[in-house]
Motif scaffolding. Structure first.
Motif, PDB file in Angstrom:
ATOM      1  N   SER A 105       0.830  -1.208   0.000  1.00  0.00           N
ATOM      2  CA  SER A 105       0.000   0.000   0.000  1.00  0.00           C
ATOM      3  C   SER A 105       0.864   1.258   0.000  1.00  0.00           C
ATOM      4  CB  SER A 105      -0.959  -0.006   1.185  1.00  0.00           C
ATOM      5  OG  SER A 105      -0.252   0.005   2.403  1.00  0.00           O
ATOM      6  N   GLY A 106       1.993   1.224   0.691  1.00  0.00           N
ATOM      7  CA  GLY A 106       2.895   2.370   0.667  1.00  0.00           C
ATOM      8  C   GLY A 106       3.510   2.590  -0.698  1.00  0.00           C
ATOM      9  N   LEU A 107       3.875   1.500  -1.363  1.00  0.00           N
ATOM     10  CA  LEU A 107       4.441   1.609  -2.710  1.00  0.00           C
ATOM     11  C   LEU A 107       3.402   2.144  -3.694  1.00  0.00           C
ATOM     12  CD1 LEU A 107       7.017   1.079  -4.301  1.00  0.00           C
ATOM     13  CD2 LEU A 107       6.175  -1.213  -4.749  1.00  0.00           C
ATOM     14  N   LEU A 108       2.165   1.715  -3.541  1.00  0.00           N
ATOM     15  CA  LEU A 108       1.086   2.225  -4.394  1.00  0.00           C
ATOM     16  C   LEU A 108       0.849   3.714  -4.155  1.00  0.00           C
ATOM     17  CD1 LEU A 108      -1.182   1.554  -6.435  1.00  0.00           C
ATOM     18  CD2 LEU A 108      -2.653   1.144  -4.446  1.00  0.00           C
ATOM     19  N   LEU A 109       0.817   4.124  -2.895  1.00  0.00           N
ATOM     20  CA  LEU A 109       0.597   5.534  -2.573  1.00  0.00           C
ATOM     21  C   LEU A 109       1.737   6.403  -3.100  1.00  0.00           C
ATOM     22  CD1 LEU A 109      -1.070   7.705  -1.125  1.00  0.00           C
ATOM     23  CD2 LEU A 109       0.227   7.175   0.949  1.00  0.00           C
ATOM     24  N   ALA A 110       2.968   5.982  -2.908  1.00  0.00           N
ATOM     25  CA  ALA A 110       4.113   6.757  -3.397  1.00  0.00           C
ATOM     26  C   ALA A 110       4.116   6.827  -4.919  1.00  0.00           C
ATOM     27  CB  ALA A 110       5.415   6.150  -2.882  1.00  0.00           C
ATOM     28  N   SER A 111       3.781   5.736  -5.575  1.00  0.00           N
ATOM     29  CA  SER A 111       3.752   5.724  -7.040  1.00  0.00           C
ATOM     30  C   SER A 111       2.637   6.615  -7.583  1.00  0.00           C
ATOM     31  CB  SER A 111       3.562   4.303  -7.559  1.00  0.00           C
ATOM     32  OG  SER A 111       4.631   3.493  -7.167  1.00  0.00           O
ATOM     33  N   LEU A 112       1.466   6.529  -6.984  1.00  0.00           N
ATOM     34  CA  LEU A 112       0.353   7.378  -7.430  1.00  0.00           C
ATOM     35  C   LEU A 112       0.665   8.855  -7.228  1.00  0.00           C
ATOM     36  CD1 LEU A 112      -2.780   5.385  -6.213  1.00  0.00           C
ATOM     37  CD2 LEU A 112      -1.942   5.656  -8.556  1.00  0.00           C
ATOM     38  N   THR A 113       1.335   9.180  -6.139  1.00  0.00           N
ATOM     39  CA  THR A 113       1.707  10.568  -5.889  1.00  0.00           C
ATOM     40  C   THR A 113       2.716  11.056  -6.919  1.00  0.00           C
ATOM     41  OG1 THR A 113       1.358  10.201  -3.530  1.00  0.00           O
ATOM     42  CG2 THR A 113       2.574  12.156  -4.143  1.00  0.00           C
ATOM     43  N   ALA A 142       0.859  11.538 -10.289  1.00  0.00           N
ATOM     44  CA  ALA A 142      -0.373  12.328 -10.257  1.00  0.00           C
ATOM     45  C   ALA A 142      -0.287  13.616 -11.064  1.00  0.00           C
ATOM     46  CB  ALA A 142      -0.740  12.656  -8.810  1.00  0.00           C
ATOM     47  N   ALA A 143       0.886  14.174 -11.236  1.00  0.00           N
ATOM     48  CA  ALA A 143       1.003  15.447 -11.948  1.00  0.00           C
ATOM     49  C   ALA A 143       0.981  15.282 -13.467  1.00  0.00           C
ATOM     50  CB  ALA A 143       2.287  16.151 -11.539  1.00  0.00           C
ATOM     51  N   LEU A 144       1.258  14.086 -13.966  1.00  0.00           N
ATOM     52  CA  LEU A 144       1.340  13.869 -15.411  1.00  0.00           C
ATOM     53  C   LEU A 144       0.035  14.163 -16.159  1.00  0.00           C
ATOM     54  CD1 LEU A 144       3.617  10.708 -15.622  1.00  0.00           C
ATOM     55  CD2 LEU A 144       4.219  13.082 -16.068  1.00  0.00           C
ATOM     56  N   PRO A 145      -1.138  13.753 -15.664  1.00  0.00           N
ATOM     57  CA  PRO A 145      -2.369  14.065 -16.415  1.00  0.00           C
ATOM     58  C   PRO A 145      -2.676  15.560 -16.508  1.00  0.00           C
ATOM     59  CG  PRO A 145      -2.795  12.332 -14.822  1.00  0.00           C
ATOM     60  CD  PRO A 145      -1.422  12.842 -14.558  1.00  0.00           C
ATOM     61  N   PHE A 146      -2.069  16.358 -15.628  1.00  0.00           N
ATOM     62  CA  PHE A 146      -2.313  17.802 -15.641  1.00  0.00           C
ATOM     63  C   PHE A 146      -1.268  18.557 -16.443  1.00  0.00           C
ATOM     64  CE2 PHE A 146      -4.157  16.150 -11.699  1.00  0.00           C
ATOM     65  CZ  PHE A 146      -5.471  16.529 -11.895  1.00  0.00           C
ATOM     66  N   GLY A 147      -0.388  17.820 -17.143  1.00  0.00           N
ATOM     67  CA  GLY A 147       0.609  18.448 -17.989  1.00  0.00           C
ATOM     68  C   GLY A 147       1.871  18.886 -17.276  1.00  0.00           C
ATOM     69  N   HIS A 148       2.068  18.410 -16.052  1.00  0.00           N
ATOM     70  CA  HIS A 148       3.262  18.777 -15.297  1.00  0.00           C
ATOM     71  C   HIS A 148       4.278  17.635 -15.350  1.00  0.00           C
ATOM     72  CE1 HIS A 148       1.400  22.389 -13.771  1.00  0.00           C
ATOM     73  NE2 HIS A 148       0.374  21.685 -13.315  1.00  0.00           N
ATOM     74  N   ASN A 149       5.455  17.911 -14.829  1.00  0.00           N
ATOM     75  CA  ASN A 149       6.517  16.913 -14.809  1.00  0.00           C
ATOM     76  C   ASN A 149       6.258  15.837 -13.759  1.00  0.00           C
ATOM     77  OD1 ASN A 149       7.883  18.303 -16.781  1.00  0.00           O
ATOM     78  ND2 ASN A 149       9.116  19.457 -15.310  1.00  0.00           N
ATOM     79  N   PHE A 150       6.926  14.700 -13.953  1.00  0.00           N
ATOM     80  CA  PHE A 150       6.904  13.592 -12.990  1.00  0.00           C
ATOM     81  C   PHE A 150       7.416  14.090 -11.639  1.00  0.00           C
ATOM     82  CE2 PHE A 150       9.024   9.647 -11.406  1.00  0.00           C
ATOM     83  CZ  PHE A 150       7.909   8.856 -11.323  1.00  0.00           C
ATOM     84  N   PHE A 151       6.767  13.729 -10.567  1.00  0.00           N
ATOM     85  CA  PHE A 151       7.118  14.112  -9.194  1.00  0.00           C
ATOM     86  C   PHE A 151       6.870  15.587  -8.883  1.00  0.00           C
ATOM     87  CE2 PHE A 151       9.896  10.300  -8.438  1.00  0.00           C
ATOM     88  CZ  PHE A 151       9.267   9.902  -7.277  1.00  0.00           C
ATOM     89  N   ARG A 152       6.077  16.269  -9.659  1.00  0.00           N
ATOM     90  CA  ARG A 152       5.780  17.671  -9.385  1.00  0.00           C
ATOM     91  C   ARG A 152       4.925  17.752  -8.136  1.00  0.00           C
ATOM     92  NH1 ARG A 152       4.842  22.632 -12.569  1.00  0.00           N
ATOM     93  NH2 ARG A 152       4.202  24.087 -10.957  1.00  0.00           N
ATOM     94  N   LEU A 201      -0.776  22.412   2.884  1.00  0.00           N
ATOM     95  CA  LEU A 201      -0.974  21.052   2.399  1.00  0.00           C
ATOM     96  C   LEU A 201      -0.083  20.852   1.179  1.00  0.00           C
ATOM     97  CD1 LEU A 201      -4.849  20.707   2.610  1.00  0.00           C
ATOM     98  CD2 LEU A 201      -3.150  19.867   4.225  1.00  0.00           C
ATOM     99  N   VAL A 202       0.778  19.842   1.245  1.00  0.00           N
ATOM    100  CA  VAL A 202       1.743  19.596   0.178  1.00  0.00           C
ATOM    101  C   VAL A 202       1.601  18.154  -0.274  1.00  0.00           C
ATOM    102  CG1 VAL A 202       4.200  19.645  -0.411  1.00  0.00           C
ATOM    103  CG2 VAL A 202       3.308  21.228   1.283  1.00  0.00           C
ATOM    104  N   SER A 203       1.592  17.932  -1.585  1.00  0.00           N
ATOM    105  CA  SER A 203       1.461  16.566  -2.094  1.00  0.00           C
ATOM    106  C   SER A 203       2.711  15.732  -1.789  1.00  0.00           C
ATOM    107  CB  SER A 203       1.165  16.570  -3.584  1.00  0.00           C
ATOM    108  OG  SER A 203       2.255  17.106  -4.298  1.00  0.00           O
ATOM    109  N   ALA A 204       3.837  16.391  -1.532  1.00  0.00           N
ATOM    110  CA  ALA A 204       5.049  15.661  -1.154  1.00  0.00           C
ATOM    111  C   ALA A 204       4.853  14.935   0.173  1.00  0.00           C
ATOM    112  CB  ALA A 204       6.235  16.607  -1.065  1.00  0.00           C
ATOM    113  N   ALA A 205       3.951  15.419   1.002  1.00  0.00           N
ATOM    114  CA  ALA A 205       3.668  14.740   2.265  1.00  0.00           C
ATOM    115  C   ALA A 205       3.020  13.379   2.015  1.00  0.00           C
ATOM    116  CB  ALA A 205       2.768  15.600   3.144  1.00  0.00           C
TER     117      ALA A 205
END
Length: 138
Positions: free
Chosen positions: A72-80, A83-93, A109-113
């Motif tokens: 579940s942690g690997l899934l959450l980290a991967s999805l995070t 997550a920016a790619l569909p919005f036209g941003h870079n990987f890990f944005r 609130l930060v998505s890096a969290a």
């Protein structure tokens, strides 16, 4: 065979180290700390508990499947990370949003969290899964 002193110190340290690991996790995206070191702290105190009380004693009331926490942690980290790619941003944005809460004031609130939380679960799940498998008598 452990002494009463070791068992007492472990009972005292368990909640304190867990709270410290959570504080390291929450401070991680802006300050030193984060998911990795918070997960290592959490896993180390659970490992200490396994060593002092024995894996069979712990298993009688607390027997999670650590591999599920890892997954579940690997899934959450991967999805995070993706997550920016569909919005036209870079990987890990990372995205940042500020909320104004009545009693807390301004909260960041930060998505890096979320990524740090995923890393926290991955580290806890992997270390304790290895410890549990090594400690099992099969």
């Amino acid at each position: 065979m452990t002494t009463i002193i070791t068992k007492t110190v472990t009972r005292i340290c368990l909640p304190l180290v867990i709270l410290f690991s959570i504080s390291l996790l929450l401070a991680g995206h802006n300050n030193p700390g984060g998911g990795f070191i918070g997960g290592v702290m959490f896993a180390s105190v659970i490992a200490l508990t396994y060593i002092v009380f024995g894996i069979d004693h712990i298993r009688s009331f607390f027997n999670p499947d650590w591999a599920d926490l890892f997954a579940s942690g690997l899934l959450l980290a991967s999805l995070t990370a993706f997550a920016a790619l569909p919005f036209g941003h870079n990987f890990f944005r990372s995205a940042v949003e500020f909320l104004h809460l009545p009693f807390f004031g301004e909260v960041e609130l930060v998505s890096a969290a979320l990524f740090d939380l995923g890393v926290y679960f991955v580290v806890i799940g992997s270390l304790l899964s290895v410890l549990k498998n090594v400690g099992d008598d099969k």
